[in-house]
Design a protein around this motif. Structure first.
Motif, PDB file in Angstrom:
ATOM      1  N   ALA A 192      79.706  45.830  21.516  1.00 36.05           N
ATOM      2  CA  ALA A 192      80.862  46.504  22.124  1.00 36.05           C
ATOM      3  C   ALA A 192      82.163  45.771  21.822  1.00 36.05           C
ATOM      4  O   ALA A 192      83.219  46.393  21.694  1.00 36.05           O
ATOM      5  N   LEU A 193      82.097  44.446  21.678  1.00 38.93           N
ATOM      6  CA  LEU A 193      83.288  43.648  21.372  1.00 38.93           C
ATOM      7  C   LEU A 193      83.538  43.517  19.873  1.00 38.93           C
ATOM      8  O   LEU A 193      84.592  43.068  19.446  1.00 38.93           O
ATOM      9  N   GLY A 194      82.529  43.881  19.066  1.00 39.44           N
ATOM     10  CA  GLY A 194      82.667  43.771  17.617  1.00 39.44           C
ATOM     11  C   GLY A 194      82.550  42.345  17.118  1.00 39.44           C
ATOM     12  O   GLY A 194      83.165  41.992  16.111  1.00 39.44           O
ATOM     13  N   VAL A 195      81.761  41.509  17.808  1.00 39.25           N
ATOM     14  CA  VAL A 195      81.534  40.129  17.379  1.00 39.25           C
ATOM     15  C   VAL A 195      80.042  39.843  17.381  1.00 39.25           C
ATOM     16  O   VAL A 195      79.266  40.515  18.055  1.00 39.25           O
ATOM     17  N   SER A 196      79.652  38.824  16.644  1.00 38.89           N
ATOM     18  CA  SER A 196      78.234  38.486  16.541  1.00 38.89           C
ATOM     19  C   SER A 196      77.741  37.730  17.775  1.00 38.89           C
ATOM     20  O   SER A 196      78.534  37.152  18.523  1.00 38.89           O
ATOM     21  N   ILE A 197      76.439  37.714  17.944  1.00 38.76           N
ATOM     22  CA  ILE A 197      75.827  36.939  19.022  1.00 38.76           C
ATOM     23  C   ILE A 197      76.151  35.461  18.822  1.00 38.76           C
ATOM     24  O   ILE A 197      76.438  34.743  19.783  1.00 38.76           O
ATOM     25  N   THR A 198      76.133  35.007  17.579  1.00 43.53           N
ATOM     26  CA  THR A 198      76.465  33.617  17.277  1.00 43.53           C
ATOM     27  C   THR A 198      77.847  33.270  17.808  1.00 43.53           C
ATOM     28  O   THR A 198      78.048  32.216  18.406  1.00 43.53           O
ATOM     29  N   THR A 199      78.810  34.168  17.605  1.00 44.27           N
ATOM     30  CA  THR A 199      80.170  33.938  18.099  1.00 44.27           C
ATOM     31  C   THR A 199      80.176  33.862  19.617  1.00 44.27           C
ATOM     32  O   THR A 199      80.826  32.997  20.195  1.00 44.27           O
ATOM     33  N   LEU A 200      79.444  34.759  20.277  1.00 46.32           N
ATOM     34  CA  LEU A 200      79.419  34.764  21.741  1.00 46.32           C
ATOM     35  C   LEU A 200      78.746  33.516  22.315  1.00 46.32           C
ATOM     36  O   LEU A 200      79.125  33.048  23.386  1.00 46.32           O
ATOM     37  N   LEU A 201      77.749  32.991  21.640  1.00 48.67           N
ATOM     38  CA  LEU A 201      76.991  31.868  22.188  1.00 48.67           C
ATOM     39  C   LEU A 201      77.406  30.512  21.632  1.00 48.67           C
ATOM     40  O   LEU A 201      76.811  29.497  21.974  1.00 48.67           O
ATOM     41  N   ASP A 202      78.432  30.481  20.798  1.00 48.60           N
ATOM     42  CA  ASP A 202      78.876  29.222  20.206  1.00 48.60           C
ATOM     43  C   ASP A 202      79.433  28.310  21.286  1.00 48.60           C
ATOM     44  O   ASP A 202      80.440  28.616  21.915  1.00 48.60           O
ATOM     45  N   HIS A 203      78.770  27.189  21.540  1.00 47.84           N
ATOM     46  CA  HIS A 203      79.203  26.307  22.616  1.00 47.84           C
ATOM     47  C   HIS A 203      80.065  25.147  22.134  1.00 47.84           C
ATOM     48  O   HIS A 203      80.430  24.281  22.901  1.00 47.84           O
ATOM     49  N   GLU A 204      80.413  25.144  20.840  1.00 46.81           N
ATOM     50  CA  GLU A 204      81.309  24.105  20.330  1.00 46.81           C
ATOM     51  C   GLU A 204      82.679  24.295  20.964  1.00 46.81           C
ATOM     52  O   GLU A 204      83.172  25.408  21.090  1.00 46.81           O
TER      53      GLU A 204
END
Length: 190
Positions: free
Chosen positions: A61-73
């Motif tokens: 829905a946001l147009g971003v990857s799961i990796t982007t959402l979960l990136d904790h850096e």
């Protein structure tokens, strides 16, 4: 802090960030993602650990990857792309080519390209989504840029910007190789 806590906090930060970038209210994102407003509030407040399916729906829905959402850096992210890892997407036997040098999402996709067109060659491009902008800087030779059927001559040292939502073509009508750098900015998903 445990890995789960890091991911929960990262997800909370990312969902808030990307929702703001896209200009979505909680209700709009809930409707687009097919998840409840209450679930989104809990996620943004780092009070729940949603299922992978829920994270996928929110990312889509946001147009971003799961990796982007979960990136904790945290902190500034620097990504170096070695020259040998640049991706060549198009080339001809005469020596024309384009290479994707780097890309990111800021807030929509942003790409930087290296182009070479040999004399007499051209490369057409279909229209991009409305709001897409291209910036070109010619470093050698002369570019013949055709946008919606109108030709524009761009000599070495000159730069050009244009809305790329119309048919366009990069060409070299000269007798020396044309080289340019190109940046493409695509609007975010709305």
């Amino acid at each position: 802090m445990s890995d789960l806590e890091l991911l929960t906090q990262s997800l909370a930060r990312s969902v808030k960030h990307w929702r703001a970038v896209r200009g979505f209210t909680l209700d709009v994102l809930a409707a687009r993602a097919g998840v409840s407003r209450g679930m989104l509030i809990q996620i943004e407040q780092a009070r729940t650990n949603p299922s992978l399916g829920t994270v996928v729906k929110i990312g889509d829905a946001l147009g971003v990857s799961i990796t982007t959402l979960l990136d904790h850096e945290q902190g500034p992210r620097v990504r170096i792309v070695p020259a040998e890892q640049a991706v060549r997407l198009w080339h001809t036997e005469a020596g024309s080519y384009n290479r994707l040098l780097a890309g990111t999402e800021a807030p929509g996709p942003l790409e930087m390209w290296d182009w070479r067109l040999m004399p007499g060659e051209s490369s057409p491009s279909d229209p991009h989504p409305t709001g897409t902008m291209e910036l070109l800087h010619v470093t050698a030779g002369e570019l013949t840029l055709t946008v919606d059927g109108v030709k524009h001559r761009v000599p070495a040292g000159a730069s050009v910007s244009f809305e790329a939502n119309l048919p366009h073509m990069y060409g070299n009508t000269g007798d020396v190789p044309m080289e340019m750098m190109m940046a493409v900015s695509v609007p975010p998903v709305t």
